[in-house]
Each structure stands twice: as C-alpha cells, then as structure tokens.
Scaffold this active site. Structure first.
Site, PDB file in Angstrom:
ATOM      1  N   GLY A  26       0.447  -1.271   0.165  1.00  0.00           N
ATOM      2  CA  GLY A  26       0.071  -0.053  -0.104  1.00  0.00           C
ATOM      3  C   GLY A  26       0.623   0.997   0.001  1.00  0.00           C
ATOM      4  N   ALA A  27       2.004   1.044  -0.739  1.00  0.00           N
ATOM      5  CA  ALA A  27       2.896   2.424  -0.609  1.00  0.00           C
ATOM      6  C   ALA A  27       2.610   3.376  -1.527  1.00  0.00           C
ATOM      7  CB  ALA A  27       4.241   1.648  -1.281  1.00  0.00           C
ATOM      8  N   SER A  28       1.843   3.476  -1.901  1.00  0.00           N
ATOM      9  CA  SER A  28       1.406   4.533  -3.486  1.00  0.00           C
ATOM     10  C   SER A  28       0.645   5.871  -2.991  1.00  0.00           C
ATOM     11  CB  SER A  28       1.377   3.831  -5.062  1.00  0.00           C
ATOM     12  OG  SER A  28      -0.528   3.637  -4.149  1.00  0.00           O
ATOM     13  N   ARG A  29       0.455   5.715  -2.074  1.00  0.00           N
ATOM     14  CA  ARG A  29      -0.896   6.686  -1.558  1.00  0.00           C
ATOM     15  C   ARG A  29      -0.560   6.841   0.158  1.00  0.00           C
ATOM     16  NH1 ARG A  29      -7.047   5.302  -2.709  1.00  0.00           N
ATOM     17  NH2 ARG A  29      -6.684   3.456  -1.816  1.00  0.00           N
ATOM     18  N   VAL A  74      -2.222  -8.039  -3.843  1.00  0.00           N
ATOM     19  CA  VAL A  74      -1.688  -7.933  -2.571  1.00  0.00           C
ATOM     20  C   VAL A  74      -2.372  -8.921  -1.889  1.00  0.00           C
ATOM     21  CG1 VAL A  74      -0.589  -6.159  -1.330  1.00  0.00           C
ATOM     22  CG2 VAL A  74      -2.759  -6.279  -1.278  1.00  0.00           C
ATOM     23  N   ASN A 100       0.434  -3.234   4.790  1.00  0.00           N
ATOM     24  CA  ASN A 100      -0.198  -1.530   5.545  1.00  0.00           C
ATOM     25  C   ASN A 100      -1.563  -1.420   4.130  1.00  0.00           C
ATOM     26  OD1 ASN A 100      -1.032   1.227   6.009  1.00  0.00           O
ATOM     27  ND2 ASN A 100       0.069   1.376   4.027  1.00  0.00           N
ATOM     28  N   SER A 151      -6.586  -0.193  12.657  1.00  0.00           N
ATOM     29  CA  SER A 151      -7.196   1.289  12.903  1.00  0.00           C
ATOM     30  C   SER A 151      -8.155   1.355  14.001  1.00  0.00           C
ATOM     31  CB  SER A 151      -8.615   0.885  11.449  1.00  0.00           C
ATOM     32  OG  SER A 151      -9.247   2.627  11.846  1.00  0.00           O
ATOM     33  N   TYR A 164     -15.163  -2.902   7.297  1.00  0.00           N
ATOM     34  CA  TYR A 164     -14.125  -1.684   7.616  1.00  0.00           C
ATOM     35  C   TYR A 164     -13.521  -2.165   9.072  1.00  0.00           C
ATOM     36  CZ  TYR A 164     -10.077   1.473   7.929  1.00  0.00           C
ATOM     37  OH  TYR A 164      -8.956   1.698   8.109  1.00  0.00           O
ATOM     38  N   ALA A 166     -14.466  -4.954  10.400  1.00  0.00           N
ATOM     39  CA  ALA A 166     -14.252  -6.445  11.086  1.00  0.00           C
ATOM     40  C   ALA A 166     -13.217  -6.561  10.245  1.00  0.00           C
ATOM     41  CB  ALA A 166     -15.967  -7.721  10.054  1.00  0.00           C
TER      42      ALA A 166
END
Length: 259
Positions: A26-29, A74, A100, A151, A164, A166
C-alpha cells in the site's frame, strides 16, 4: 479531488532502522507513501508494493534512498511470494514486512452493502495481510518484524462500517495468533492502529463539518494526525529496540479511544 500529504523533509525517528530491508504494501498513496518516506529518510532499503506501477515509480522517484518497485495484487498468494523473492534478490533478505495495503471504509448499512463489497474489503484488508505474513515468514531470519496497519475503527466501530471494522478487528486477532506462531523463529508481530489522519482517504470526513466535529470531539488532542506523527511508531516496532514487544497494538490516535 483528494489532496496529497505534504511530506516533511525530516520526520522524527522512533527507532534505528538504518539498513533495514523493508517491504511496504500500500505504498503508492496516503499513509503508505508517508511511511515510505519515513523509512527511506531513516536509511532503510524499501520495497514499494501496490497495484499501480506508475504510482509506485512516482513515489520511488521522491524517496531520498534506494527502493524496489513491485506492482501487483496483495490479495494474490503467488504475488506475495514473488515480492518476498524479489526483495531477497535485491537486498539479500527481508527484515521488516509492513502489511499496510487496505481499502478505505465503505459507509453503508447491511442492506446497502453488497456481498461482493464485503468480500473485497475482507480480502484486501485481512486476507492479504495473512498472505504477506506467510511470505515474509518464509524468508525472514530471527529478528524479523511483521507489522500490520490496523485502525481505531477496529476497536470503536462506526455506523455503516461493518466490513471495514470487521477487517481491522480481525487483523488484531490474527496478529496475536501469528505472534505466538512465529515467536520460536524470533519474529515479532505487532499492529499499529492509526486514528484520524489528515490523509486523502479521510477527505470525506474532514471536509464535512458535522463528521469532523464528531471526530475531534472524541480525540483528546483535538486535532487530526499529521505527517510527523506516524512513521516513528512503525520505526520503533521495526527496530531492535522492540525485540521484547510482540502481539501488541500501538494506537496512534491522539487519544481518540479515550473519550
């Protein structure tokens, strides 16, 4: 249009990660891009992972240190294994795997949440984390670190956020079980649970006066998290300083869960 997080030229460091070989999904944003900068600024070697190669290359070009780009899904088990092997080939090993990647909250009650949406959120936010952990454990040596992005909504769910919440609550249970499984290999497993950060995914909440007031009313520090608040928590859990910390959840939320 969602905004980009403004990256500070130097972030506070929470632990020594100089030379650590880090896989970051999840590194792009958003917060993933922020973490990429935080680890690169601190001297880590970063494998950047997300679906879109062009976006990853943009982030790679921004970083002060070396990086490797791996684009793919992923939630695909073979892709996670490929990322692990590519990182070993590039860096000689993997010290830290940060799962992430995630899908932003879908705000809808059960009558308006399609089963396909439920499955997609669980697949990306939870199953993909397990597949990453499985790939990481295969190539990690003792001293390895697995870190999941959870989260506060996994602990304090909101209306319309069943999928989300869950997925993020499930991450905590999974991490604690994996911490037991992987302790004999010398690998620690922990969760960082961010609160409400000023990131593109939160624009809908921040730009609504009613929702923003409700969030800040539950946050002891009465502010949104900013770009200097997050990377240090991950760096601590990625560093040698956290060798005796496993199965833990580190809330980085300005006191959101206190109120």
């Amino acid at each position: 249009m969602s905004h980009q997080i403004e990256i500070p030229p130097l972030m506070p460091q929470g632990g020594n990660v100089q030379g650590k070989r880090v896989v970051l999904t999840g590194a792009s944003r958003g917060l993933g891009r922020l973490l990429a900068h935080g680890f690169s600024q601190a001297g880590a070697l970063v494998t950047l992972v997300s679906r879109t190669e062009a976006d990853l290359k943009t982030v790679a070009a921004e970083l002060p240190g070396p990086s490797l780009v791996c684009a793919g899904d992923v939630a695909d088990d073979d892709f996670n294994e490929q990322v692990a092997d590519a990182s070993v080939a590039e860096w000689g090993g993997v010290d830290v795997w940060i799962a992430n990647a995630g899908i932003s909250p879908v705000v809808a009650g059960p009558d308006r949440t399609e089963p396909s949406v439920w499955r997609q959120v669980l697949e990306v936010n939870l199953t993909a984390g397990f597949l990453g952990a499985r790939a990481a454990a295969r190539v990690m040596e003792p001293g390895g670190r697995l870190i999941f992005t959870g989260s506060v909504l996994g602990e304090r769910p909101g209306k319309g956020l069943s999928a989300y919440s869950a997925s993020k609550a499930g991450l905590v249970g999974m991490a604690k079980s994996l911490a037991l499984d992987l302790a004999p290999q010398g690998i620690t497993v922990n969760v960082v649970a961010p609160g409400w950060f000023d990131s593109p995914l939160m624009d809908g909440w921040k730009n609504s006066p009613k929702l923003s007031a409700a969030i800040l009313g539950h946050t002891a520090q009465q502010r949104w998290g900013d770009a200097t608040d997050l990377a240090g928590a991950y760096q601590f859990l990625a560093s040698d300083a956290s060798a005796f910390v496993t199965g833990a959840v580190l809330n980085v939320d300005g006191g959101y869960l206190l109120a």
